[in-house]
Scaffold this motif. Structure first.
Motif, PDB file in Angstrom:
ATOM      1  N   LEU A 203      -0.707   2.390 -15.453  1.00 31.21           N
ATOM      2  CA  LEU A 203      -0.743   3.553 -14.565  1.00 31.21           C
ATOM      3  C   LEU A 203      -0.320   3.183 -13.152  1.00 31.21           C
TER       4      LEU A 203
ATOM      5  N   ALA B  24       2.810   4.771 -11.279  1.00 25.94           N
ATOM      6  CA  ALA B  24       2.651   5.467 -10.004  1.00 25.94           C
ATOM      7  C   ALA B  24       3.597   4.932  -8.934  1.00 25.94           C
TER       8      ALA B  24
ATOM      9  N   ARG C 224       7.582   6.955  -7.565  1.00 29.16           N
ATOM     10  CA  ARG C 224       7.667   7.370  -6.170  1.00 29.16           C
ATOM     11  C   ARG C 224       8.663   6.556  -5.358  1.00 29.16           C
TER      12      ARG C 224
END
Length: 502
Positions: free
Chosen positions: A491, A495, A499
């Motif tokens: 995760l 993440a 981005r």
């Protein structure tokens, strides 16, 4: 599209030189380690069989009850080939006395006969996967994102209608598939080799334990790969990602486990209050038992305070001094084998029988009181340190992997301690046997002139390794933590990756 990405990632790994090196290195190391460990296990098994036969012969030669001090042996664990753990580091022979409740401190060892291997007990199959495959997993991961970003391949891929999550998932599954292949092949070859020797016998539950070790190895490799993937996602240059990956590997594999053991030592003082208390209390129990013995000799029907009872100073074959280990007092215990009692000394035999009847009960009570002190002291000085070190090690996936595989194999500290629990239960069974045979009140306690001890009814020592359910429960905490770390790392990588500007 995902399948296309997955296929591309797998082919990209399979045709690389590092994949070929991974397979060759893994197979060579596993083959070498398996050969050495099988040889070491066979030596330890031979030592165990020799010791067991010698101890059986010694037991069969016993003539009096006071000499009935059987030695029990712990067989080597065949799964120690995968993870040696504590299997050959703790004692594997115990002598059972009615005057001593046995604990870890009392064990002796029958060596494998190879001091070099004994000093290198950590070199096993898990050692290979723990250190070598983890390094190779990082080498698979360090340029997974940073490398494609640096070459522009990632920008080209994202120019199509491809989700970043699909790219990350394909990279993870493709790399893990290529890591699992040499791992599974190595496991299979090692297992076939072990079974084909004939000296190693696995039960059905053992194969399930081996499957648990393999599953744990896959989860562990996944953690290490995701660490490398996270580093690759956070950096923009492959050289930086490689240096950071190697630094993290050195810290996790070499530095942190050593620091954890050192930190655990700082929590436990060698002169802890529990150990000092146990030492003092044990001495008081010993002194109280000696005082009761002297009071009996002063108040019996025979003049004087000698335990010979005017029998001309009977002799004993050997004298054994049983101590409470590192924490205190000593209980004296003498074993007798008077093969001929002269007629003029027969009048002292009834007094001698009553003396040993009283003294045996006194010693059993004292031994069990001291045992109740020794167990908490052992818990304080050894097991508490082990628990602290274990909890500190849970911050490292490398250490968690080692602990989980030890639990699967039954070579962890608690797996070996089960032997000492069985020995304490056997001591209680032996004491009950003495009571059933009225041994303490028998002439055969100290003399064999009227007949030797009949060993046909002597209870046998039975020791079995813990069942599969217990192994699962002991491995589950570390296994769950490794799985949780996988989720968190994936995760975190996702993440950061979604981005980032490419």
């Amino acid at each position: 599209m995902f399948l296309v990405l997955l296929r591309r990632e797998m082919l990209a790994h399979l045709i690389t030189f590092r994949f070929a090196i991974t397979v060759i290195v893994c197979l060579l190391l596993v083959a070498t380690t398996t050969l050495v460990r099988i040889h070491d296990y066979e030596q330890r098994l031979a030592s165990y069989n020799t010791a067991r036969d010698v101890h059986r012969e010694e037991l069969l030669a016993t003539r009096t009850y006071s000499f009935l001090m059987p030695k029990v042996d712990r067989p080597p664990n065949p799964l120690s080939i995968f993870n040696a753990g504590m299997d050959n580091r703790l004692g594997n022979t115990l002598q059972i006395y009615y005057t001593l409740v046995p604990v870890l401190w009392d064990a002796e060892s029958h060596s494998s006969g190879n001091l070099f291997l004994d000093s290198l007990y950590k070199i096993d199959l898990i050692f290979t996967f723990q250190f070598v495959l983890s390094l190779l997993a990082l080498l698979f991961a360090y340029d997974a994102i940073a490398g494609e970003r640096e070459t522009g391949t990632l920008r080209l891929t994202l120019s199509h209608s491809v989700r970043r999550g699909s790219i990350l998932g394909a990279k993870y599954l493709g790399a893990m598939t290529c890591l699992i292949i040499p791992l599974t092949i190595s496991f299979t070859i090692a297992l076939i080799w072990m079974v084909s020797t004939g000296s190693i016998v696995f039960s059905g539950d053992d194969f399930l334990r081996i499957a648990g070790i393999l599953l744990t190895s896959i989860i562990y490799l996944s953690v290490i790969y995701l660490i490398g993937l996270l580093i690759s996602a956070c950096t923009h240059r492959t050289a930086t990602a490689l240096m950071l990956s190697l630094f993290v590997w050195v810290v996790l594999v070499g530095v942190y486990p050593s620091l954890s053991g050192f930190a655990a030592d700082q929590f436990i003082s060698p002169r802890d209050s529990r150990i000092i208390y146990s030492y003092n209390e044990s001495r008081q129990i010993q002194q109280a038992a000696k005082k009761e013995e002297m009071e009996y000799l002063m108040n019996d029907e025979v003049e004087g305070e000698s335990d010979s009872f005017n029998m001309g100073g009977y002799s004993y074959k050997t004298g054994l001094h049983i101590g409470v280990g590192r924490i205190g007092a000593r209980l004296e215990f003498k074993a007798y084998d008077w093969q001929s009692i002269p007629p003029e000394y027969e009048k002292g035999v009834p007094h001698l029988i009553r003396y040993h009847q009283v003294l045996a009960l006194l010693r059993i009570r004292a031994a069990e009181k001291i045992g109740l002190l020794r167990l908490p002291a052992l818990e304080q000085s050894r097991f508490r340190r082990a628990r602290i070190a274990r909890n500190l090690l849970r911050f490292s996936p490398v250490a968690m992997y080692n602990l989980a595989t030890q639990a699967w194999a039954g070579t962890d500290l608690y797996g070996v301690v089960d032997f000492f629990k069985a020995a304490r239960q056997y001591r209680r069974t032996l004491v009950n046997y003495f009571y059933d045979k009225d041994a303490f009140s028998s002439r055969q306690w100290f003399a064999s002139d009227k007949g030797t001890v009949n060993l046909a009814a002597l209870p046998r020592f039975v020791y079995q390794r813990t069942n599969l359910r217990t192994n699962v429960l002991r491995a589950l905490p570390d296994l769950q933590l490794l799985f949780l770390i996988n989720v968190v790392l994936f995760l975190a990588s996702f993440a950061i990756f979604v981005r980032q500007e490419i």
